[in-house]
Design a protein around this motif. Sequence first.
Motif, PDB file in Angstrom:
ATOM      1  N   CYS A 256      -5.217  -1.117   6.495  1.00 20.58           N
ATOM      2  CA  CYS A 256      -4.291  -1.753   5.368  1.00 20.58           C
ATOM      3  C   CYS A 256      -3.391  -2.776   6.062  1.00 20.58           C
ATOM      4  O   CYS A 256      -3.108  -3.896   5.401  1.00 20.58           O
ATOM      5  CB  CYS A 256      -3.536  -0.653   4.546  1.00 20.58           C
ATOM      6  SG  CYS A 256      -4.637   0.611   3.635  1.00 20.58           S
TER       7      CYS A 256
ATOM      8  N   VAL B 273       0.777  -1.491   0.070  1.00 18.46           N
ATOM      9  CA  VAL B 273      -0.010  -0.111   0.182  1.00 18.46           C
ATOM     10  C   VAL B 273       0.986   1.216  -0.045  1.00 18.46           C
ATOM     11  O   VAL B 273       1.834   1.570   0.857  1.00 18.46           O
ATOM     12  CB  VAL B 273      -1.035   0.027   1.447  1.00 18.46           C
ATOM     13  CG1 VAL B 273      -1.623   1.307   1.261  1.00 18.46           C
ATOM     14  CG2 VAL B 273      -1.932  -1.107   1.112  1.00 18.46           C
TER      15      VAL B 273
ATOM     16  N   VAL C 193       2.853  -1.429   4.385  1.00 16.14           N
ATOM     17  CA  VAL C 193       2.632  -0.103   4.035  1.00 16.14           C
ATOM     18  C   VAL C 193       3.342   1.013   3.927  1.00 16.14           C
ATOM     19  O   VAL C 193       4.387   1.034   4.822  1.00 16.14           O
ATOM     20  CB  VAL C 193       1.396   0.134   5.004  1.00 16.14           C
ATOM     21  CG1 VAL C 193       0.794   1.948   4.752  1.00 16.14           C
ATOM     22  CG2 VAL C 193       0.024  -0.526   5.427  1.00 16.14           C
TER      23      VAL C 193
ATOM     24  N   VAL D  79      -1.932  -7.731   2.104  1.00 13.46           N
ATOM     25  CA  VAL D  79      -1.129  -6.324   2.091  1.00 13.46           C
ATOM     26  C   VAL D  79       0.292  -6.969   2.640  1.00 13.46           C
ATOM     27  O   VAL D  79       0.151  -7.428   3.891  1.00 13.46           O
ATOM     28  CB  VAL D  79      -1.729  -5.073   2.831  1.00 13.46           C
ATOM     29  CG1 VAL D  79      -0.304  -4.049   3.127  1.00 13.46           C
ATOM     30  CG2 VAL D  79      -2.583  -4.656   2.084  1.00 13.46           C
TER      31      VAL D  79
ATOM     32  N   LEU E  58      -8.924   4.217  -4.346  1.00 16.45           N
ATOM     33  CA  LEU E  58      -7.925   3.226  -4.607  1.00 16.45           C
ATOM     34  C   LEU E  58      -7.610   2.965  -5.841  1.00 16.45           C
ATOM     35  O   LEU E  58      -8.382   2.891  -6.897  1.00 16.45           O
ATOM     36  CB  LEU E  58      -8.456   1.928  -3.713  1.00 16.45           C
ATOM     37  CG  LEU E  58      -7.477   0.532  -4.053  1.00 16.45           C
ATOM     38  CD1 LEU E  58      -7.727  -0.394  -3.006  1.00 16.45           C
ATOM     39  CD2 LEU E  58      -7.832  -0.279  -5.346  1.00 16.45           C
TER      40      LEU E  58
ATOM     41  N   VAL F 249      -3.750   4.059  -1.812  1.00 20.20           N
ATOM     42  CA  VAL F 249      -5.048   4.013  -1.181  1.00 20.20           C
ATOM     43  C   VAL F 249      -5.089   5.559  -0.244  1.00 20.20           C
ATOM     44  O   VAL F 249      -4.141   5.903   0.285  1.00 20.20           O
ATOM     45  CB  VAL F 249      -5.102   2.915  -0.094  1.00 20.20           C
ATOM     46  CG1 VAL F 249      -6.266   3.174   0.995  1.00 20.20           C
ATOM     47  CG2 VAL F 249      -4.962   1.651  -0.408  1.00 20.20           C
TER      48      VAL F 249
ATOM     49  N   THR G  38      -4.667   0.409  -8.366  1.00 17.70           N
ATOM     50  CA  THR G  38      -3.695  -0.639  -8.424  1.00 17.70           C
ATOM     51  C   THR G  38      -3.206  -1.003 -10.018  1.00 17.70           C
ATOM     52  O   THR G  38      -4.262  -0.901 -10.736  1.00 17.70           O
ATOM     53  CB  THR G  38      -3.943  -1.591  -7.444  1.00 17.70           C
ATOM     54  OG1 THR G  38      -2.631  -2.657  -7.510  1.00 17.70           O
ATOM     55  CG2 THR G  38      -5.166  -2.623  -8.005  1.00 17.70           C
TER      56      THR G  38
END
Length: 204
Positions: A44, A8, A53, A50, A141, A105, A143
């Motif tokens: 997260c 993240v 982060v 995940v 979000l 995010v 990705t």
Amino acid sequence: MTTSSYVVLLPVKPPARGKSRLEVDPARRRALAAGFALDTARACLSASRVRAVLAVTDDASFAEDLRAAGCFTIPDGVAGDLNESLRQAAAEAHRRWPDTVPVAVCADLPALLATDLDAALDEAGGRPAFVTDDDVVGTTLYTAPYDVFDPRFGTGSRARHLDAGAREITGELATLRRDVDDEEALARAEELGLGAHTRLAMLA
């Protein structure tokens, strides 16, 4: 089901400058902005998809709080350009965790649940994809694999991500769609259930 794991990328404005549309006194606004970011980070970090982060912030003091919560941190390399900051963060994440997929995010999701994040990442399947906000205009979000990572946050970002070929992630995902910029949005997030840091800030 995808077996991809994600890093993240969490862009965090210094809390003293964040959430300017919240019409509360500056001390409470700062506490709320910090609470939003810490609750987003905590959710997260709890998500099974995940790996890590990586928070991006120029607030050295708040970076310590983020690291204490379990995040890695780097300075914002391109102040004033969120998308370029995210591209640089993705490059750093790729250097540290080359077998992961970057996922940006927003840091103002104080009701976020790890289950909603995992569901979105499962649907993304390691391909370019995004989640729109409750207003179906913005993005909470985004990705994509590192070699095609091309975030388009900003005004009208849903349309911009669609134009770039990213797929819109479906599903209710209520806590992932509920970003907070003003009091009305905060009240809606409170109905979903705020994280502990934001609840504490609400008492300030």
